[in-house]
Design a protein around this motif. Sequence first.
Motif, PDB file in Angstrom:
ATOM      1  N   LEU A  56     -13.144  -7.844   8.508  1.00 22.15           N
ATOM      2  CA  LEU A  56     -12.256  -6.936   7.779  1.00 22.15           C
ATOM      3  C   LEU A  56     -12.990  -6.110   6.721  1.00 22.15           C
ATOM      4  N   PRO A  57     -13.684  -6.721   5.743  1.00 24.62           N
ATOM      5  CA  PRO A  57     -14.396  -5.896   4.763  1.00 24.62           C
ATOM      6  C   PRO A  57     -15.538  -5.099   5.375  1.00 24.62           C
ATOM      7  N   LEU A  58     -16.123  -5.610   6.463  1.00 28.62           N
ATOM      8  CA  LEU A  58     -17.189  -4.859   7.130  1.00 28.62           C
ATOM      9  C   LEU A  58     -16.626  -3.602   7.777  1.00 28.62           C
ATOM     10  N   ALA A  59     -15.461  -3.734   8.423  1.00 30.50           N
ATOM     11  CA  ALA A  59     -14.798  -2.568   9.008  1.00 30.50           C
ATOM     12  C   ALA A  59     -14.371  -1.592   7.920  1.00 30.50           C
ATOM     13  N   ALA A  60     -13.877  -2.138   6.796  1.00 30.30           N
ATOM     14  CA  ALA A  60     -13.470  -1.279   5.682  1.00 30.30           C
ATOM     15  C   ALA A  60     -14.658  -0.506   5.127  1.00 30.30           C
ATOM     16  N   ALA A  61     -15.819  -1.151   5.050  1.00 31.31           N
ATOM     17  CA  ALA A  61     -17.030  -0.476   4.570  1.00 31.31           C
ATOM     18  C   ALA A  61     -17.411   0.672   5.492  1.00 31.31           C
ATOM     19  N   CYS A  62     -17.307   0.449   6.803  1.00 32.61           N
ATOM     20  CA  CYS A  62     -17.619   1.507   7.777  1.00 32.61           C
ATOM     21  C   CYS A  62     -16.658   2.681   7.613  1.00 32.61           C
ATOM     22  N   MET A  63     -15.383   2.375   7.450  1.00 31.96           N
ATOM     23  CA  MET A  63     -14.380   3.430   7.306  1.00 31.96           C
ATOM     24  C   MET A  63     -14.571   4.200   5.999  1.00 31.96           C
ATOM     25  N   PHE A  64     -14.891   3.486   4.919  1.00 28.52           N
ATOM     26  CA  PHE A  64     -15.077   4.150   3.633  1.00 28.52           C
ATOM     27  C   PHE A  64     -16.338   5.007   3.641  1.00 28.52           C
ATOM     28  N   ALA A  65     -17.371   4.553   4.331  1.00 28.72           N
ATOM     29  CA  ALA A  65     -18.600   5.338   4.449  1.00 28.72           C
ATOM     30  C   ALA A  65     -18.322   6.633   5.200  1.00 28.72           C
ATOM     31  N   LEU A  66     -17.571   6.534   6.302  1.00 28.46           N
ATOM     32  CA  LEU A  66     -17.233   7.728   7.073  1.00 28.46           C
ATOM     33  C   LEU A  66     -16.347   8.655   6.252  1.00 28.46           C
ATOM     34  N   TYR A  67     -15.419   8.081   5.497  1.00 35.60           N
ATOM     35  CA  TYR A  67     -14.569   8.882   4.619  1.00 35.60           C
ATOM     36  C   TYR A  67     -15.416   9.658   3.611  1.00 35.60           C
ATOM     37  N   GLY A  68     -16.405   8.976   3.013  1.00 34.15           N
ATOM     38  CA  GLY A  68     -17.276   9.636   2.052  1.00 34.15           C
ATOM     39  C   GLY A  68     -18.083  10.770   2.658  1.00 34.15           C
ATOM     40  N   VAL A 119       0.831  -1.205   0.000  1.00 31.89           N
ATOM     41  CA  VAL A 119       0.000   0.000   0.000  1.00 31.89           C
ATOM     42  C   VAL A 119       0.862   1.251   0.000  1.00 31.89           C
ATOM     43  N   MET A 120       2.016   1.207   0.688  1.00 29.20           N
ATOM     44  CA  MET A 120       2.915   2.364   0.725  1.00 29.20           C
ATOM     45  C   MET A 120       3.393   2.727  -0.680  1.00 29.20           C
ATOM     46  N   ILE A 121       3.883   1.723  -1.417  1.00 29.96           N
ATOM     47  CA  ILE A 121       4.376   1.992  -2.772  1.00 29.96           C
ATOM     48  C   ILE A 121       3.239   2.490  -3.655  1.00 29.96           C
ATOM     49  N   ARG A 122       2.096   1.878  -3.524  1.00 36.03           N
ATOM     50  CA  ARG A 122       0.914   2.306  -4.276  1.00 36.03           C
ATOM     51  C   ARG A 122       0.582   3.769  -3.983  1.00 36.03           C
ATOM     52  N   TYR A 123       0.722   4.174  -2.721  1.00 38.14           N
ATOM     53  CA  TYR A 123       0.409   5.546  -2.330  1.00 38.14           C
ATOM     54  C   TYR A 123       1.439   6.541  -2.839  1.00 38.14           C
ATOM     55  N   TRP A 124       2.687   6.124  -2.997  1.00 39.17           N
ATOM     56  CA  TRP A 124       3.684   7.039  -3.543  1.00 39.17           C
ATOM     57  C   TRP A 124       3.277   7.510  -4.940  1.00 39.17           C
ATOM     58  N   PHE A 125       2.845   6.583  -5.771  1.00 41.08           N
ATOM     59  CA  PHE A 125       2.406   6.945  -7.113  1.00 41.08           C
ATOM     60  C   PHE A 125       1.101   7.732  -7.082  1.00 41.08           C
ATOM     61  N   GLY A 127      -6.107   3.672   5.894  1.00 44.37           N
ATOM     62  CA  GLY A 127      -6.405   2.550   6.776  1.00 44.37           C
ATOM     63  C   GLY A 127      -7.429   1.617   6.162  1.00 44.37           C
ATOM     64  N   GLU A 128      -8.430   2.193   5.509  1.00 43.35           N
ATOM     65  CA  GLU A 128      -9.475   1.376   4.860  1.00 43.35           C
ATOM     66  C   GLU A 128      -8.882   0.502   3.767  1.00 43.35           C
ATOM     67  N   ILE A 129      -7.961   1.059   2.984  1.00 39.51           N
ATOM     68  CA  ILE A 129      -7.342   0.295   1.902  1.00 39.51           C
ATOM     69  C   ILE A 129      -6.541  -0.877   2.472  1.00 39.51           C
ATOM     70  N   CYS A 130      -5.779  -0.625   3.532  1.00 41.75           N
ATOM     71  CA  CYS A 130      -4.988  -1.690   4.158  1.00 41.75           C
ATOM     72  C   CYS A 130      -5.887  -2.813   4.667  1.00 41.75           C
ATOM     73  N   ILE A 131      -6.954  -2.446   5.341  1.00 41.22           N
ATOM     74  CA  ILE A 131      -7.864  -3.449   5.899  1.00 41.22           C
ATOM     75  C   ILE A 131      -8.554  -4.232   4.792  1.00 41.22           C
ATOM     76  N   MET A 132      -8.945  -3.537   3.724  1.00 43.97           N
ATOM     77  CA  MET A 132      -9.632  -4.218   2.627  1.00 43.97           C
ATOM     78  C   MET A 132      -8.699  -5.196   1.919  1.00 43.97           C
ATOM     79  N   VAL A 133      -7.441  -4.804   1.723  1.00 42.61           N
ATOM     80  CA  VAL A 133      -6.483  -5.704   1.078  1.00 42.61           C
ATOM     81  C   VAL A 133      -6.233  -6.925   1.956  1.00 42.61           C
ATOM     82  N   LEU A 134      -6.164  -6.722   3.265  1.00 42.39           N
ATOM     83  CA  LEU A 134      -6.056  -7.857   4.183  1.00 42.39           C
ATOM     84  C   LEU A 134      -7.259  -8.780   4.023  1.00 42.39           C
TER      85      LEU A 134
END
Length: 292
Positions: free
Chosen positions: A155-167, A40-46, A83-90
Amino acid sequence: MQTANTRLGIGLMIATTFVFAVQDGLSRHLAGNYNVWMIVMIRYWFFAAFVIAVARGRTGSIRRAAATVQPILQAFRGLLLAGEICIMVLGFVALGLVESHAIFACYPLLVAALSGPVLGEGVGWRRWVAIGVGFVGVLVILQPGITVFAPAAVLPLAAACMFALYGLLTRYVARADTTATSFFWTGVSGAVAMTLVGVWFWEPMTAPDWGWMAALCVTGVTGHWLLIRCYEVAEASAVQPFAYLQLVFASVIGLTVFGEALQTHVAIGAAIVVAAGVFTLIRARRSQPVVG
């Protein structure tokens, strides 16, 4: 908005969901062989480089792009998305693309449910019913109390909550900041946070996997560029229902590339969640500015 523009927007959204689904497949492959934090770090650099270029092009300077009256909230948004991206990839690695996306598809329902306490928006009874039906669909997928339910489903449920809050926070900061400013903070704060974490988990990659890593970075930038173009030519409410196609594309990749299985209860639950989500989006569009 003219029909031609809306059609173009729909086409761009479909292309966006396909590219993001490919990105998810690449993330699943790489995170299965290396640690998630480095990937995710390398992905974020780009991504940060792309964000800075876009924001600078739209505002004229990096300083102008970064100017905000709510830096803490903007930085928090960036951290939340990273954080959401990391959790979703996990979740992709532990649960697979099919089930992860089936569960994650509930995030528009979470946006509707949280729009009241976060943004002070009203939600009518029809949308509350749809939200309830959607979460029944999530329960169908998870099957709590049955052996199919795995802790990894959190994990994806937590990611959904985080992405909803982000939105929701993205909509909130838009009251004072421009889209370019929010985009800038999303990429830069996320890249800084992931670098502070990911640099401690660096590990050597094989030459072929560096190729896949490059493809991951390219798909990430391409997907966001397509999404920006999509929202430039069409109203978000008109194209948003087509974002659910990412579930379809990701599932196809999971089934054909990674040999995942599509279980009946997952398909039924995902169909319920998507139907409820599309209904909430349609109601939200029809009810503006009146509460639906």
